[in-house]
Enzyme design. Structure first.
Site, mmCIF file in Angstrom:
data_model
loop_
_atom_site.group_PDB
_atom_site.id
_atom_site.type_symbol
_atom_site.label_atom_id
_atom_site.label_comp_id
_atom_site.label_asym_id
_atom_site.label_seq_id
_atom_site.Cartn_x
_atom_site.Cartn_y
_atom_site.Cartn_z
ATOM 1 N N HIS A 108 7.033 1.295 -28.283
ATOM 2 C CA HIS A 108 7.919 2.436 -28.060
ATOM 3 C C HIS A 108 8.614 2.802 -29.362
ATOM 4 O O HIS A 108 8.466 2.143 -30.381
ATOM 5 C CB HIS A 108 8.985 2.086 -27.007
ATOM 6 C CG HIS A 108 8.478 1.978 -25.608
ATOM 7 N ND1 HIS A 108 8.597 2.989 -24.680
ATOM 8 C CD2 HIS A 108 7.850 0.960 -24.969
ATOM 9 C CE1 HIS A 108 8.073 2.606 -23.529
ATOM 10 N NE2 HIS A 108 7.600 1.377 -23.685
ATOM 11 N N GLU A 151 6.850 9.675 -28.216
ATOM 12 C CA GLU A 151 6.905 8.532 -29.129
ATOM 13 C C GLU A 151 5.574 8.372 -29.865
ATOM 14 O O GLU A 151 4.845 7.396 -29.699
ATOM 15 C CB GLU A 151 7.315 7.288 -28.341
ATOM 16 C CG GLU A 151 8.719 7.457 -27.765
ATOM 17 C CD GLU A 151 9.140 6.383 -26.771
ATOM 18 O OE1 GLU A 151 8.440 5.356 -26.658
ATOM 19 O OE2 GLU A 151 10.167 6.581 -26.089
#
Length: 415
Positions: free
Chosen positions: A299, A177
């Protein structure tokens, strides 16, 4: 002899014995809806016996959507599977390697650290060290531990005066990520350099704590070997490497949405805090928890703003009405920037069940009043491989969301 050779080849690959970068030419990515218990069971079996498939989200419950990366030699099998199970599918990406190749168009032209490309652990750490050296009166850098592979675990604190309320941000706990750490570094730079009075207010009247890379071993592995890697890099057994660090915290650990299977992407570890990265972060947070009013976990992907708790059967926090009110205002400010729509709400309700996460731990164990998870852009067109030209827009709308968030939290008496 053949069996032994094959076994050791698999073990070497699992442990990262080869430094060759994995390629995904002509791999397709499908979004799949899980509507029945039969579909769930079949996909759980497929994840365990992948034979070339990989899952961007683990199948943990019915009434969820996930993305599956399908290699070319499995196209026919996948079509048969979807027909047999009556699965609803949507083609997200036709050729995954083309998306990866388009992720970093400026990789060969960059001269200095910036936000038009993604960077390595070493480059991000060098930038962090440099800005601390340039701003010694307001920035403090610290090493709060070591990763499994011996990398520093670094944090930065921004403080312009004593007694400020604290805001804690952790990013890149999931290795692939990249947009999470890129956004975190951009935010810190903006707090240091912006002439916007609203941003200057945030910088002057709040203490900011940043963990830019919570999982440096994993991030390094995505750069050298496998862009899809999610977990840490500590071996579990001869065939399986890594634990999902966002399932490894010691608060209702293994209570839904986590796997006990070592090769799974959501493997929660052999025990809570089995990973040096998660134990070190928890120990660091314990030293500052009484100063933290707001906590964010960064995230991707999906465009969600999620509130605790995520574990199975969890009660809503006592201040849930305030959590949703703040999320409403934040999502509206994000959308007002470029039109990006965020879904918000309780993480288990609007996304899926998780346990052992950072937010649940910080809120549940330390009593942090406002804990949120951001899932950044996009909604599946590129997934985890967000093009670098979206770093700044993603960060800009996030900052506008944070300005609105803090203002609403202040109005409600949290800061």
């Amino acid at each position: 002899m053949w069996f032994k050779l094959a076994f050791f080849v698999l073990a070497a690959c699992a442990a990262g014995g080869s430094a060759e970068q994995a390629r995904f030419d002509n791999y397709r990515v499908y979004e799949v809806s899980i509507d029945t218990a039969r579909q769930l069971q079949a996909l759980q079996q497929l994840e365990l016996n992948s034979d070339g498939y990989s899952f961007w989200e683990s199948p943990v419950q019915t009434n969820m959507r996930l993305s599956i990366v399908v290699p070319p030699h499995k196209f026919a099998h996948f079509e048969e599977l979807t027909t047999a199970l009556a699965l609803k599918t949507r083609l997200q990406i036709e050729d995954f390697q083309k998306v990866i190749d388009a992720e970093r168009p400026n990789r060969s032209t960059r001269a200095t650290f910036g936000w038009t490309d993604y960077y390595t652990v070493e480059e991000i750490y060098a930038w962090m060290d440099e800005i601390v050296a340039q701003n010694p009166s307001i920035l403090t850098g610290s090493v709060y531990g070591k990763s499994y592979e011996g990398r520093d675990l670094k944090a930065i604190k921004l403080s312009q005066k004593a007694g400020n309320p604290g805001i804690f941000i952790e990013a890149n706990i999931h290795a692939r990520e990249w947009i999470s750490s890129a956004t975190a570094t951009w935010l810190l730079n903006e707090l240091l350099t912006s002439t916007n009075p609203a941003v200057q207010d945030l910088a002057q009247n709040y203490d900011w704590y940043f963990i830019m890379i919570a999982n440096p071993d994993g991030l390094a592995y995505t750069k050298t070997t496998n862009r899809q890697w999610r977990k840490t890099r500590q071996p579990v057994n001869d065939l399986c490497v890594g634990t999902d660090p966002n399932r490894n915290f010691d608060y209702f650990w293994m209570n839904g949405g986590a796997s006990s299977v070592p090769c799974s992407d959501t493997f929660a570890g052999p025990a809570p805090f089995s990973e040096p990265e998660t134990k070190a972060m928890a120990d660091y947070y314990a030293t500052i928890a009484d100063k933290i009013n707001i906590q964010f976990s960064f995230h991707s992907y999906g465009q969600y703003l999620l509130t605790p708790f995520g574990f199975s059967g969890a009660p809503q926090p006592s201040n849930n009405a305030d959590l949703q009110q703040i999320a409403t205002v934040t999502a509206a400010a994000i959308q007002a920037t470029f039109g990006t729509r965020y879904t918000f709400g309780n993480s288990a309700s609007v996304l899926y069940v998780t346990s052992g996460s950072t937010v649940d731990y910080f809120v549940g164990v330390h009593g942090t009043k406002l804990g949120y998870t951001f899932e950044f852009r996009d909604t599946g067109a590129t997934g985890f491989v967000l093009p670098a030209n979206q770093i700044i827009p993603n960060a800009q709308e996030t900052l506008n969301g944070l300005i609105a968030f803090v203002a609403e939290a202040k109005r409600l008496g949290y800061v």
